[in-house]
Motif scaffolding. Structure first.
Motif, mmCIF file in Angstrom:
data_model
loop_
_atom_site.group_PDB
_atom_site.id
_atom_site.type_symbol
_atom_site.label_atom_id
_atom_site.label_comp_id
_atom_site.label_asym_id
_atom_site.label_seq_id
_atom_site.Cartn_x
_atom_site.Cartn_y
_atom_site.Cartn_z
ATOM 1 N N VAL A 1 7.725 7.015 -13.921
ATOM 2 C CA VAL A 1 7.905 7.637 -12.550
ATOM 3 C C VAL A 1 7.124 8.906 -12.369
ATOM 4 O O VAL A 1 6.585 9.430 -11.072
ATOM 5 C CB VAL A 1 9.499 7.670 -11.931
ATOM 6 N N ALA A 2 6.897 9.731 -13.413
ATOM 7 C CA ALA A 2 5.949 10.838 -13.380
ATOM 8 C C ALA A 2 5.692 11.270 -14.977
ATOM 9 O O ALA A 2 6.256 10.742 -15.773
ATOM 10 C CB ALA A 2 6.923 11.853 -12.780
ATOM 11 N N ILE A 3 4.711 12.201 -14.751
ATOM 12 C CA ILE A 3 4.080 12.731 -15.858
ATOM 13 C C ILE A 3 4.378 14.281 -15.744
ATOM 14 O O ILE A 3 3.735 14.853 -14.670
ATOM 15 C CB ILE A 3 2.619 12.546 -16.018
ATOM 16 N N THR B 1 -4.318 4.237 -21.009
ATOM 17 C CA THR B 1 -3.811 4.394 -19.636
ATOM 18 C C THR B 1 -2.340 3.473 -19.607
ATOM 19 O O THR B 1 -2.030 2.885 -20.580
ATOM 20 C CB THR B 1 -4.531 3.577 -18.791
ATOM 21 N N LEU B 2 -1.851 3.804 -18.635
ATOM 22 C CA LEU B 2 -0.496 3.232 -18.055
ATOM 23 C C LEU B 2 -0.634 1.537 -18.346
ATOM 24 O O LEU B 2 0.351 0.946 -18.720
ATOM 25 C CB LEU B 2 0.355 3.754 -16.822
ATOM 26 N N VAL B 3 -1.494 1.134 -17.796
ATOM 27 C CA VAL B 3 -1.743 -0.378 -17.911
ATOM 28 C C VAL B 3 -2.028 -0.852 -19.457
ATOM 29 O O VAL B 3 -1.549 -1.743 -19.582
ATOM 30 C CB VAL B 3 -3.123 -0.703 -16.945
ATOM 31 N N GLU B 4 -2.771 0.034 -20.028
ATOM 32 C CA GLU B 4 -2.843 -0.364 -21.413
ATOM 33 C C GLU B 4 -1.541 -0.146 -22.090
ATOM 34 O O GLU B 4 -1.464 -1.104 -23.264
ATOM 35 C CB GLU B 4 -4.195 0.401 -22.014
ATOM 36 N N SER B 5 -0.777 0.595 -21.931
ATOM 37 C CA SER B 5 0.290 0.736 -22.856
ATOM 38 C C SER B 5 1.526 -0.235 -22.616
ATOM 39 O O SER B 5 2.326 -0.343 -23.372
ATOM 40 C CB SER B 5 0.991 2.405 -22.281
ATOM 41 N N VAL C 1 3.967 13.065 -9.914
ATOM 42 C CA VAL C 1 4.737 12.037 -9.392
ATOM 43 C C VAL C 1 3.782 10.591 -8.942
ATOM 44 O O VAL C 1 2.898 10.678 -8.362
ATOM 45 C CB VAL C 1 5.575 12.278 -8.396
ATOM 46 N N GLY C 2 4.436 9.381 -9.525
ATOM 47 C CA GLY C 2 3.689 8.383 -9.435
ATOM 48 C C GLY C 2 2.212 8.296 -9.821
ATOM 49 O O GLY C 2 1.341 8.130 -9.003
ATOM 50 N N PRO C 3 2.023 8.752 -11.119
ATOM 51 C CA PRO C 3 0.680 8.892 -11.723
ATOM 52 C C PRO C 3 -0.075 7.527 -11.334
ATOM 53 O O PRO C 3 0.350 6.314 -11.527
ATOM 54 C CB PRO C 3 0.999 9.151 -12.996
ATOM 55 N N ASP C 4 -1.554 7.856 -11.429
ATOM 56 C CA ASP C 4 -2.402 6.704 -11.338
ATOM 57 C C ASP C 4 -2.344 5.741 -12.652
ATOM 58 O O ASP C 4 -2.441 6.272 -13.761
ATOM 59 C CB ASP C 4 -3.881 7.100 -11.183
ATOM 60 N N PRO C 5 -2.218 4.516 -12.610
ATOM 61 C CA PRO C 5 -1.991 3.670 -13.805
ATOM 62 C C PRO C 5 -3.330 3.393 -14.463
ATOM 63 O O PRO C 5 -3.239 3.063 -15.949
ATOM 64 C CB PRO C 5 -1.626 2.217 -13.310
ATOM 65 N N MET C 6 -4.206 4.069 -14.060
ATOM 66 C CA MET C 6 -5.659 4.015 -14.811
ATOM 67 C C MET C 6 -5.907 5.231 -15.579
ATOM 68 O O MET C 6 -7.179 5.259 -16.322
ATOM 69 C CB MET C 6 -6.790 3.428 -13.699
ATOM 70 N N ASP D 1 0.940 -1.186 0.027
ATOM 71 C CA ASP D 1 -0.087 -0.135 0.019
ATOM 72 C C ASP D 1 0.873 1.475 0.004
ATOM 73 O O ASP D 1 0.610 2.312 0.719
ATOM 74 C CB ASP D 1 -0.831 -0.019 1.356
ATOM 75 N N LEU D 2 1.846 1.327 -0.544
ATOM 76 C CA LEU D 2 2.877 2.300 -0.593
ATOM 77 C C LEU D 2 2.363 3.615 -1.208
ATOM 78 O O LEU D 2 2.658 4.637 -0.869
ATOM 79 C CB LEU D 2 4.378 1.776 -1.270
ATOM 80 N N ARG D 3 1.751 3.367 -2.245
ATOM 81 C CA ARG D 3 1.321 4.435 -3.225
ATOM 82 C C ARG D 3 0.205 5.225 -2.452
ATOM 83 O O ARG D 3 0.133 6.531 -2.232
ATOM 84 C CB ARG D 3 1.028 4.107 -4.429
#
Length: 567
Positions: free
Chosen positions: A527-529, A512-516, A537-542, A300-302
């Motif tokens: 790590v960031a957008i 999304t990052l997941v789809e990419s 920082v740490g963008p939501d993968p969705m 649960d780091l993020r």
């Protein structure tokens, strides 16, 4: 036939180019005249002795006989019958062996063949660059740092050239595959031939005196080309900066300070190793956190801190984090986040009681420039240390210095190996560092072991010997130069990783990052957008990716290449 004649004339022309070649030519010509005179005398004596035996031959036959006997061919078609003639034949044969089979080949090789080969070797490397070249890097010295720099420049498709005034050395580098130009680095004409006014950078890693000379020489031609120089001594910094050098590095001091900063308990729990804008990269040993023994999906780091795990190091082996990746106590975690996010990580995940104990010293094995720099950095933070140095000329005075051999158990016990929280090995000899790493690991299996490597090839061996963390001198220097050259990329010399920024590829816009599937396909982690609002920082993968944004990624050089090739 025309090609053969042109080649022959070009080689003969070599002997009139220099005074040395002309001197060799005269010596060789004198010997050939001496040999011709000897053959002529033997031919005359041949006729005299044949007339004595009542036989007569032509002058051509006399030369023919003298040459066949002196060269030991000895066809036997013409021979003497008298003892006097046979003795003469023996004399001709012996002198022929000496002068034609021994002295002549030696003279030819010494005064013709070897000079020609040397000149041919020297001329293999060019003496100037193409007038069309631009944005190239000029390197004035080849050492572990610039050797690593050349590798990085080639991977990034940067043109480079190494300049040397030693023609033989330049030819050897050329044969080894390096791009070389022959020229004295203190001669302005050399840099004109190197097209320095259009170069991306000049890198000078010689000693301080030569670097100063090179800097002023370059500035004589161009006021704007960036110059990156090294400085061995503190008092050389102001001198080297005077010609307008873009950057002057003290790599030995940088390495020592970086080794010290990796010590457990140095400053904050998480060691900041690099930054990219407001994005910070930190590292921490998993055994100092509550994450050891868990998989990444369970942390649960993020959600708690906003920081993310971007890599895991296990004895020098880098692993791209996956949800099912197990975090072992020996794992070194690589984190990304803002300063606030890293502070939140320390608040939630750092175990109590892992702070540095002020009574336990850090052992520094090696009292050279790197060891002294490490000690200075520890002293700034009030961390006690002991330096073990074998050479009396380097060992200082006071309780902080132990004069002795670090391979001696009694010396290590005197220095406090049994109580030390960490051991920093700083000698410039990689073989010695491997030995000391293994030795200290056997004495103290739980101690933190930080080691220096001069050459990149020995990093894996040092990890095998027991080092927890190895910092490469070659990678540190090369990455520092690359960071000056490419402002949109930060190379992390501690891990051999790169943080780089790229515009959003058109094929990823709207996904999304997941789809990419960037991480599984390339090994790079987002790590960031960066967008108009700032750095996320740490963008939501969705969340969908915007085509106007920039991606900030981390990965090895190979992973970066995969990303650019794929997207």
């Amino acid at each position: 036939m025309q090609f053969v004649m042109k080649f022959l004339f070009s080689q003969l022309a070599f002997f009139s180019q220099t005074s040395g070649a002309r001197r060799n030519q005269r010596l060789l010509l004198r010997f050939l005249l001496f040999l011709t005179g000897m053959i002529s005398i033997y031919s005359v004596l041949f006729h005299v002795l044949m007339l004595y035996e009542g036989r007569e031959y032509s002058w051509v036959t006399g030369f023919y006989w003298a040459l066949t006997v002196m060269s030991t061919l000895g066809f036997g078609d013409i021979t003497f019958h008298s003892d006097l003639g046979l003795v003469f034949t023996i004399i001709v044969l012996v002198t022929g062996i000496i002068f034609m089979l021994i002295v002549l080949p030696f003279t030819f090789i010494q005064f013709f063949w070897v000079p020609w080969l040397e000149e041919h070797a020297k001329n293999r490397a060019p003496k100037q660059l193409s007038p069309e070249i631009r944005d190239h890097v000029i390197i004035t010295n080849l050492d572990p740092i610039t050797m690593k720099l050349v590798e990085k420049l080639e991977r990034r498709n940067y043109e480079y050239v190494i300049v040397t005034g030693d023609q033989q050395y330049g030819a050897e580098l050329w044969d080894s595959g390096y791009k070389v130009v022959i020229g004295e680095p203190d001669d302005p004409e050399t840099f004109r031939r190197l097209r320095v006014e259009r170069a991306a950078m000049v890198v000078a890693t010689n000693d301080d005196l030569i670097n100063t000379n090179i800097s002023f020489t370059v500035r004589e031609i161009s006021e704007h080309v960036p110059i990156v120089s090294t400085a061995d001594n503190e008092h050389s910094l102001d001198i080297l900066k005077f010609p307008g050098n873009t950057q002057v590095f003290q790599f030995m001091k940088m390495l020592g300070e970086s080794l010290a900063e990796r010590t457990q308990g140095f400053g904050s729990a998480t060691t900041r190793v690099s930054n990219f804008d407001k994005l910070l990269i930190g590292e921490i040993s998993a055994k100092r956190t509550s994450l050891a023994g868990k998989i990444i999906a369970e942390t649960d780091l993020r959600q708690k801190s906003g920081a993310i795990i971007i890599g895991l190091w296990e004895k020098g082996n880098f692993e791209v984090p996956q949800p099912e990746t197990m975090i072992h106590p020996s794992t070194l975690l690589l984190l990304a986040g803002t300063e606030e996010q890293l502070v939140m990580f320390e608040k939630y995940y750092t175990l109590p009681g892992t702070e540095y104990s002020g009574d336990d010293p850090v052992l520094i094995l090696g009292g050279g420039r790197v060891g002294v720099a490490a000690a200075g950095r520890l002293k700034e933070y009030g961390i006690p240390y002991r330096i073990v140095e074998k050479k009396g000329s380097l060992a200082g005075a006071g309780n902080d210095f132990i004069h002795g051999d670090a391979a001696d158990l009694n010396v290590l016990k005197q220095a406090g190996i049994e109580q030390a929280r960490a051991v920093i090995i700083t000698t410039h000899n990689d073989a010695m560092n491997i030995y000391l790493s293994f030795y200290c690991r056997q004495l103290r299996p739980e101690v933190q072991l930080i080691c220096r490597a001069t050459n990149e090839r020995n990093v894996a061996k040092l990890h095998m010997a027991g080092a927890d963390l190895v910092l490469s001198y070659a990678s540190m220097g090369a990455n520092a130069v690359i960071n000056v050259l490419k402002t949109d990329e930060i190379s992390m010399f501690t891990e051999g990783l790169n943080i780089f920024s790229l515009p959003m590829p058109a094929v990823l816009a709207g996904k999304t990052l997941v789809e990419s599937r960037i991480r599984p396909l390339t090994g790079c982690s987002v790590v960031a957008i960066r967008n108009a609002q700032g750095l996320l920082v740490g963008p939501d993968p969705m969340i969908p990716l915007n085509g106007d944004d920039d991606l900030i990624l981390i990965g090895t050089t190979e992973a970066e290449k995969k990303f650019t090739d794929l997207f």
